[in-house]
Write an enzyme that holds these catalytic residues in place. Structure first.
Site, PDB file in Angstrom:
ATOM      1  N   LYS A  75       0.857  -1.108   0.069  1.00 53.56           N
ATOM      2  CA  LYS A  75       0.100   0.038  -0.018  1.00 53.56           C
ATOM      3  C   LYS A  75       0.817   1.227   0.027  1.00 53.56           C
ATOM      4  O   LYS A  75       0.465   2.260  -0.858  1.00 53.56           O
ATOM      5  CB  LYS A  75      -0.823  -0.197   1.190  1.00 53.56           C
ATOM      6  CG  LYS A  75      -2.212  -1.291   1.042  1.00 53.56           C
ATOM      7  CD  LYS A  75      -3.077  -1.020   2.399  1.00 53.56           C
ATOM      8  CE  LYS A  75      -3.993  -2.216   2.174  1.00 53.56           C
ATOM      9  NZ  LYS A  75      -4.824  -2.329   3.191  1.00 53.56           N
ATOM     10  N   ALA A 135      -0.441   1.173  15.229  1.00 51.50           N
ATOM     11  CA  ALA A 135       0.006   2.447  14.515  1.00 51.50           C
ATOM     12  C   ALA A 135       0.605   2.259  12.918  1.00 51.50           C
ATOM     13  O   ALA A 135       1.272   3.078  12.615  1.00 51.50           O
ATOM     14  CB  ALA A 135       1.192   3.089  15.290  1.00 51.50           C
TER      15      ALA A 135
END
Length: 280
Positions: A75, A135
């Site tokens: 991504k 995170a």
């Protein structure tokens, strides 16, 4: 980059999901069910592609290719191979979609709007506080969803500094009030209106949460299910959103980007649920 993709000759239009590993992916089930429902002569496959090979794979795609779905770990490396990048993908620094059309490569992100859509499906509108667990890249999409919901955010990460480094600047750009907490404090997430867990399976510390029934719990995993966090939520009577809900919601957005047509959601979700049931 709207509109349907015109392909000359007799070439069958192709799309696929790329990632590493990829054998577990249910994206082909979703997309192929959508094509069948609309009578499109399209095919959607799956290819194992790691970071170093993404650019060469995209370069090899001929005019029959309409688009690529991207999963981990691709991504964040998708943006450099694109010729155009959506504002959202640019903001998040990640794209899960590459639309291929007329020699152009348009990168977009349907994860974040997919999260919002999945939450809205459980009537999750009045949200003040969102707790994000983790995170990484998916946490960025969760932060974007919190922005759309107008909520303030607490991020609990196994490496708190990672949340400070990667998410706090993004929250600042979005104008989202955000603080961080250590993983030792993760059970404080139970006080939030919505908990979005983006951590991988096997992460310790997520079992036996003491949750309020009014809390909505969104765990982006779906295998195995229920996760320890989801099991705690179900015992508490919480509304639970699963990774399958996110997988479907982000696929609907990709389907429309690839084809220019609204996704046949009911048929796609029915096929997804049947495939999960068949896997046992």
């Amino acid at each position: 980059m709207p509109g349907r993709r015109a392909v000359g000759g007799c070439l069958q239009v192709r799309a696929a999901v790329l990632g590493c590993p990829i054998s577990h992916s249910l994206s082909p089930v979703l997309h192929n069910a959508g094509y069948a429902a609309l009578g499109l002569d399209w095919s959607y496959g799956a290819f194992e592609v790691d970071k170093p090979d993404l650019a060469s794979f995209v370069d090899s795609c001929g005019p029959e290719w309409a688009g690529l779905s991207l999963t981990m770990p691709l991504k964040e490396v998708a943006l450099p191979v694109a010729t155009e990048v959506s504002e959202l993908a640019q903001l998040l620094g990640a794209a899960n979609t590459l639309v291929l059309r007329d020699g152009r490569r348009y990168a977009d992100n349907t994860d974040a709007p997919g999260m919002v859509s999945a939450l809205q499906d459980v009537d999750c509108f009045q949200v003040r506080d969102v707790a994000i667990l983790g995170a990484g890249g998916t946490a960025k999409a969760a932060l974007s969803a919190a922005y759309v919901l107008g909520a303030r955010v607490t991020v609990f990460a196994r490496r708190e500094q990672a949340a400070v480094d990667s998410l706090l600047p993004l929250a600042s750009r979005m104008g989202v009030p955000m603080v961080t907490g250590s993983w030792e404090e993760v059970r404080e997430a139970a006080s939030a209106d919505v908990i979005i867990s983006t951590v991988p399976k096997g992460t310790a510390g997520l079992d036996n949460f003491q949750l309020r029934p009014e809390t909505v719990v969104f765990d982006v995993l779906y295998d195995p299910w229920p996760t320890p966090l989801a099991a705690s939520a179900l015992r508490a009577g919480c509304q639970v959103v699963s990774g399958l809900d996110l997988l479907a919601a982000q696929a609907y957005g990709q389907f429309q980007l690839f084809t220019g047509l609204p996704a046949p959601r009911e048929q796609m979700r029915t096929a997804l649920d049947a495939a999960v049931l068949a896997r046992g």
